[in-house]
Design a protein around this motif. Structure first.
Motif, PDB file in Angstrom:
ATOM      1  N   LEU B  93      39.397  75.082  14.457  1.00  0.00           N
ATOM      2  CA  LEU B  93      39.847  75.171  13.072  1.00  0.00           C
ATOM      3  C   LEU B  93      40.717  73.991  12.690  1.00  0.00           C
ATOM      4  O   LEU B  93      40.545  73.402  11.623  1.00  0.00           O
ATOM      5  CB  LEU B  93      40.615  76.480  12.881  1.00  0.00           C
ATOM      6  CG  LEU B  93      39.668  77.670  12.753  1.00  0.00           C
ATOM      7  CD1 LEU B  93      40.374  78.944  13.095  1.00  0.00           C
ATOM      8  CD2 LEU B  93      39.102  77.732  11.353  1.00  0.00           C
ATOM      9  N   ILE B  94      41.632  73.627  13.579  1.00  0.00           N
ATOM     10  CA  ILE B  94      42.541  72.541  13.200  1.00  0.00           C
ATOM     11  C   ILE B  94      41.800  71.217  13.198  1.00  0.00           C
ATOM     12  O   ILE B  94      42.008  70.369  12.328  1.00  0.00           O
ATOM     13  CB  ILE B  94      43.793  72.518  14.101  1.00  0.00           C
ATOM     14  CG1 ILE B  94      44.803  71.500  13.579  1.00  0.00           C
ATOM     15  CG2 ILE B  94      43.472  72.219  15.529  1.00  0.00           C
ATOM     16  CD1 ILE B  94      45.358  71.816  12.228  1.00  0.00           C
ATOM     17  N   MET B  95      40.843  71.038  14.131  1.00  0.00           N
ATOM     18  CA  MET B  95      40.026  69.823  14.115  1.00  0.00           C
ATOM     19  C   MET B  95      39.195  69.777  12.845  1.00  0.00           C
ATOM     20  O   MET B  95      39.072  68.736  12.199  1.00  0.00           O
ATOM     21  CB  MET B  95      39.088  69.792  15.331  1.00  0.00           C
ATOM     22  CG  MET B  95      39.706  69.286  16.616  1.00  0.00           C
ATOM     23  SD  MET B  95      40.071  67.534  16.595  1.00  0.00           S
ATOM     24  CE  MET B  95      38.452  66.814  16.761  1.00  0.00           C
ATOM     25  N   PHE B 355      47.121  67.081  20.467  1.00  0.00           N
ATOM     26  CA  PHE B 355      48.190  66.897  19.489  1.00  0.00           C
ATOM     27  C   PHE B 355      48.252  65.425  19.094  1.00  0.00           C
ATOM     28  O   PHE B 355      48.327  65.078  17.909  1.00  0.00           O
ATOM     29  CB  PHE B 355      49.500  67.381  20.123  1.00  0.00           C
ATOM     30  CG  PHE B 355      50.705  67.215  19.263  1.00  0.00           C
ATOM     31  CD1 PHE B 355      50.619  67.282  17.876  1.00  0.00           C
ATOM     32  CD2 PHE B 355      51.946  67.023  19.838  1.00  0.00           C
ATOM     33  CE1 PHE B 355      51.743  67.136  17.084  1.00  0.00           C
ATOM     34  CE2 PHE B 355      53.063  66.875  19.052  1.00  0.00           C
ATOM     35  CZ  PHE B 355      52.968  66.924  17.676  1.00  0.00           C
ATOM     36  N   HIS B 356      48.172  64.571  20.090  1.00  0.00           N
ATOM     37  CA  HIS B 356      48.176  63.137  19.815  1.00  0.00           C
ATOM     38  C   HIS B 356      46.944  62.745  19.011  1.00  0.00           C
ATOM     39  O   HIS B 356      47.024  61.922  18.104  1.00  0.00           O
ATOM     40  CB  HIS B 356      48.222  62.364  21.135  1.00  0.00           C
ATOM     41  CG  HIS B 356      48.593  60.926  20.962  1.00  0.00           C
ATOM     42  ND1 HIS B 356      49.726  60.515  20.307  1.00  0.00           N
ATOM     43  CD2 HIS B 356      47.974  59.782  21.351  1.00  0.00           C
ATOM     44  CE1 HIS B 356      49.793  59.196  20.294  1.00  0.00           C
ATOM     45  NE2 HIS B 356      48.741  58.727  20.922  1.00  0.00           N
ATOM     46  N   LEU B 357      45.818  63.360  19.345  1.00  0.00           N
ATOM     47  CA  LEU B 357      44.574  63.086  18.617  1.00  0.00           C
ATOM     48  C   LEU B 357      44.738  63.389  17.137  1.00  0.00           C
ATOM     49  O   LEU B 357      44.378  62.590  16.269  1.00  0.00           O
ATOM     50  CB  LEU B 357      43.447  63.933  19.224  1.00  0.00           C
ATOM     51  CG  LEU B 357      42.157  64.044  18.444  1.00  0.00           C
ATOM     52  CD1 LEU B 357      41.445  62.718  18.425  1.00  0.00           C
ATOM     53  CD2 LEU B 357      41.247  65.079  19.059  1.00  0.00           C
ATOM     54  N   LEU B 358      45.289  64.550  16.825  1.00  0.00           N
ATOM     55  CA  LEU B 358      45.448  64.955  15.430  1.00  0.00           C
ATOM     56  C   LEU B 358      46.435  64.042  14.710  1.00  0.00           C
ATOM     57  O   LEU B 358      46.177  63.571  13.596  1.00  0.00           O
ATOM     58  CB  LEU B 358      45.932  66.406  15.365  1.00  0.00           C
ATOM     59  CG  LEU B 358      44.898  67.428  15.834  1.00  0.00           C
ATOM     60  CD1 LEU B 358      45.549  68.775  16.030  1.00  0.00           C
ATOM     61  CD2 LEU B 358      43.779  67.515  14.831  1.00  0.00           C
ATOM     62  N   ALA B 359      47.553  63.798  15.358  1.00  0.00           N
ATOM     63  CA  ALA B 359      48.559  62.944  14.733  1.00  0.00           C
ATOM     64  C   ALA B 359      47.986  61.544  14.517  1.00  0.00           C
ATOM     65  O   ALA B 359      48.122  60.955  13.444  1.00  0.00           O
ATOM     66  CB  ALA B 359      49.800  62.883  15.621  1.00  0.00           C
TER      67      ALA B 359
END
Lengths: 103, 733
Positions: B93-95, B355-359
């Motif tokens: 979902l967040i991706m 987390f790093h990927l999203l940021a």
């Protein structure tokens, strides 16, 4: 004195036959050839009569000869009819001209 | 299908619909309507994703489990069912939300950006072509995110690769662009080759391509001691090989060493493409894949991942220092950050990696769009040496870019005395710190008796739970990692702020170095609105919003430890671990790295290029190696392309002389044979016989017809002669 026997008839007939044959082979006129044919026929008839007279003793040869004479007359009629047609086609009766059947 | 799944699937299909629409009627819609169609579809997708995310957040664990529906049977291959479904968890979902959100704003930017670019082919505007490809890309990427089966994931994976090829080579009339497209595609194929073999091993040994099913079978194989674990190849178990081969796909897609060479060249594509594909989403697919196959990795395979990541982040960070093309700097920084993510996966920092990927997706998209704005404003000038002082002409771009620079540098306040949840910092600060903290923990905290973890807050290694759950061989103890895997990334954490600040300072600050470029610089609103939105997103995408979502999806691998994943159920314990343990050791080492890097860059470049050039001259050998990007392109050119060429030459020679020779020989033999059969046999023997019979008949005929003169007198003569002969015969013989 020379008596007339079978030999003399046969010689005469052979002579006649040879004359007829000679005429047939040398004449270019169709009528001449017809005459040659008549000579050959009559030479044969003479033989028939001669053999009948000197060897058999019956008249069978004479009767056959009579038939041949009639047949020769009929044959001459047919031949002359052919010649007429031949003439109409080639305007001549020289038999050497009619060599369409040459191989 | 549950509501959430329905929302996601609709969200996937919307860009596909946009793609189909644009592909067929795009040319009629023209410029810029076709662009807005793509934007609309993606924005709608984003709204759906947001709704789905909010619904998901409202559910408790039972509700979440209930929301997952069974996958649909697609086909049965040799008794193995192929099922496709939605892999519903927090990460998906967040991706999904991140991809749709970032994509939407990049699409908006693209409408502005592409308006100023040539889009004509043979004099006809093909504006819609760009948005057709973008829509297809959106569809593929979203499909990849929701895929619950390795096969479906692979399909989406390849679609993404195709889109990448199409978009990098968008200006295909430019040789360098079409070359770059081919390079990207071919390099990815190399990685995909390993991926396919890995998939084959999954099918062969696990017999289930669905992610959950494969993980379950993997566990079962381990406890049962199946061939996957009992057999070895080159000293490594087949399970390790399987993990490494699957990871090969990620190496290609995420531009990891040694397949990183395509990404810098991919900057030939339009800048929004660089932002979308080569920074925010597509290259992240490799990390996402690694996250999904995390449970299939053995400790050895995991170490392989870590080493690859470590090499990549080092090489790319060093090369980024000397790049002069603004997009190339960003490209190398992207590779470096991806290296960090892979390293995180490798050391077991599953949550930190994602987390790093999203940021990273937010701030890198932001910076790429900023660079696009700069390039557009400066009339397609990409060389930062010719820029400078642009902040006065492009204030919005400059400031938002700075936000991105701060985020990637990991700017924050390393306040040890403050409780964790009160710390301030941008996304990169928390994510990078967490990666390094876990690396530190793996190197020093675990096996060396220096465990600084507070007694009451020891990490819950998932192994303990697994051991209770399964009777059988206990998983092996995790091996100690090489200290290099901690120290090199730490060192590079100092390099990252340096090259980013160098790039920013040279572009936006100082005196203008090229009057012409400076005079023309301008901003356009359609392009800077996305910048502002993404800059805000960079602020928001921090510890508090994204991390819990990612953490909720943390897997439970039984062979390898997901170190921060252990804290998914015990967030408190984790936070304590990070703050008291590793973080304490790190704060002094890395926490202020960004300040050091920034100051160093400022010192060197505040007066323009002069100092930098002096340094380059002083360190000439190092500089040369870096400018040539460690000679990778040359090496590949020599070894791979040269090797391929040599192989070509050999094959050509073989073809030319051996194969052609054989063919020609066969032809020659056939020709002679036919001459013999034709001239001798047919013409001589057969024809001779036929002709001979004919000729014989002919001459016989000639012979027998010669007496047939046609003259009646001759016939009479013949007859008479015949009679005479007969008479003579009779008389004398």
């Amino acid at each position: 004195m020379l008596t007339v026997g079978l030999t003399q008839y046969l010689v005469l007939a052979a002579f006649l036959f040879c004359c007829g044959l000679f005429v047939m082979t040398t004449k270019r006129n169709a009528v001449g050839i017809l005459i040659g044919v008549e000579l050959v026929l009559n030479a044969a008839c003479l033989n028939l009569v001669a053999f009948s007279r000197y060897r058999v003793g019956t008249i069978d040869g004479q009767i056959a000869t009579l038939f041949i004479i009639v047949l020769a007359a009929a044959e001459a009629a047919v031949a002359i009819a052919i010649f007429v047609n031949y003439y109409r086609t080639l305007a001549t009766i020289d038999v050497d001209k009619g060599d369409e059947l040459r191989g | 299908m549950s509501t959430i799944e329905l929302l996601l699937v609709t969200g996937v299909l919307l860009p596909l619909a946009s793609f189909v629409l644009l592909a067929f009627v795009g040319s009629k819609l023209g410029k810029p309507a076709s662009g807005w169609v793509a934007v609309l579809a993606m924005a709608a997708s984003c709204v759906l994703a947001a709704v789905a995310l909010m619904q998901w957040q409202g559910l408790d664990a039972a509700g979440r489990a209930a929301a997952r529906s069974a996958p649909v049977l697609w086909a049965t291959l040799g008794g193995m069912p192929i099922k496709f479904g939605v892999n519903l968890d927090s990460l998906t979902l967040i991706m999904f939300f991140m991809v749709t959100f970032v994509s939407t704003w990049i699409f908006v930017f693209s409408v502005g950006y592409m308006a100023g670019h040539s889009d004509e082919i043979d004099g006809v505007s093909k504006f819609h072509r760009f948005f057709t490809y973008l829509s297809l890309f959106g569809f593929s990427m979203l499909l990849l995110v929701i895929a619950d089966s390795l096969l479906l994931l692979f399909i989406a994976w390849e679609l993404v690769g195709v889109c990448s090829y199409l978009l990098i080579g968008y200006y295909f009339h430019k040789k360098s662009a079409s070359d770059a497209g081919i390079k990207a595609f071919v390099t990815n194929r190399v990685g995909d080759f390993g991926f396919i073999i890995g998939l084959g091993m999954v099918v062969l040994f696990l017999g289930d391509l669905s992610l959950a099913g494969a993980a379950e079978r993997f566990h079962h194989e381990f406890t049962a001691g199946g061939p996957l674990f009992s057999r070895t190849f080159c000293g490594l178990s087949l399970a390790t090989w399987m993990g490494m081969l699957l990871f090969c796909g990620a190496i290609g897609k995420s531009a990891q060493f040694p397949l990183h060479v395509w990404l810098p060249d991919a900057m030939e594509g339009p800048t929004p493409v660089s932002a979308l594909i080569h920074a925010a989403t597509m290259v992240a697919a490799g990390v996402y894949l690694t996250a999904r196959i995390f449970v299939l990795l053995t400790p050895e395979a995991q170490q392989f991942v870590a080493i690859i990541g470590c090499i990549t982040l080092t090489l790319a960070a060093l090369v980024a220092i000397v790049q002069t093309d603004i997009k190339k700097v960003l490209a190398y920084s992207t590779i470096s950050q991806l290296g960090y993510m892979m390293l995180a996966m490798g050391v077991g920092a599953w949550i930190a990696a994602l987390f790093h990927l999203l940021a990273h997706a937010f701030f890198k998209a932001l910076m790429f769009l900023g660079s696009g704005q700069v390039i557009e404003g400066c009339h397609h000038e990409q060389d930062i040496r010719k820029m400078g002082g642009l902040i006065r002409k492009m204030p919005v771009t400059g400031l938002t870019f700075l936000v991105g620079v701060l985020a990637i540098a990991g700017a924050g306040i390393p306040a040890l005395w403050m409780p964790n949840h009160m710390k301030l910092g941008l996304g990169g600060y928390f994510s990078k710190d967490e990666i390094l903290a876990v690396a530190w923990h793996r190197v020093y905290g675990e096996n060396h008796g220096e465990n600084e973890v507070a007694a009451g807050a020891e990490i819950q290694n998932p192994k303990s739970k697994i051991e209770n759950a399964t009777v059988g061989t206990p998983p092996p103890e995790p091996r100690p990692l090489s200290p290099l895997l901690f120290w090199i990334p730490v060192l590079m954490a100092y390099v990252t702020p340096f090259y980013m600040m160098r790039c920013w300072w040279l572009t936006f600050m100082g005196k203008p170095r090229d009057r012409h470029v400076h005079e023309h610089a301008h901003e356009s609103p359609l392009m800077y609105v996305p910048l502002v939105v993404l800059a805000l997103g960079t602020f928001v995408s921090s510890y508090y919003l994204f991390r819990p979502l990612v953490a909720a999806a943390a897997p439970h691998p039984f062979l390898t430890a997901s170190y921060d994943g252990a804290a998914a159920e015990a967030a408190e314990a984790h936070a304590t671990m990070i703050s008291h343990g590793a973080h304490a050791a790190l704060a002094t080492r890395v926490g202020l790295a960004f300040v050091v890097g920034f100051v160093l860059a400022w010192l060197i470049y505040r007066k323009g290029l002069a100092v930098g050039e002096k340094l380059a001259a002083a360190l000439k050998p190092v500089y040369t190696v870096l400018v040539h990007k460690f000679y990778f392109d040359e090496l590949y050119g020599l070894v791979l392309i040269g090797g391929t060429m040599a192989l070509n030459a050999v094959s050509y020679a073989f073809d030319k002389f051996v194969v052609d020779g054989l063919v020609n020989l066969a032809a020659f033999v056939t020709e002679r044979l036919s001459w013999f059969s034709g001239m001798i046999v047919d013409q001589g023997v057969v024809d001779g016989a036929v002709n001979g019979v004919g000729r014989g008949t002919w001459s016989l005929g000639g012979l027998v017809r010669s007496p047939q003169v046609g003259r009646i007198r001759n016939y009479i003569l013949f007859a008479a002669t015949g009679v005479a002969v007969v008479v003579v015969w009779i008389a004398f013989v």
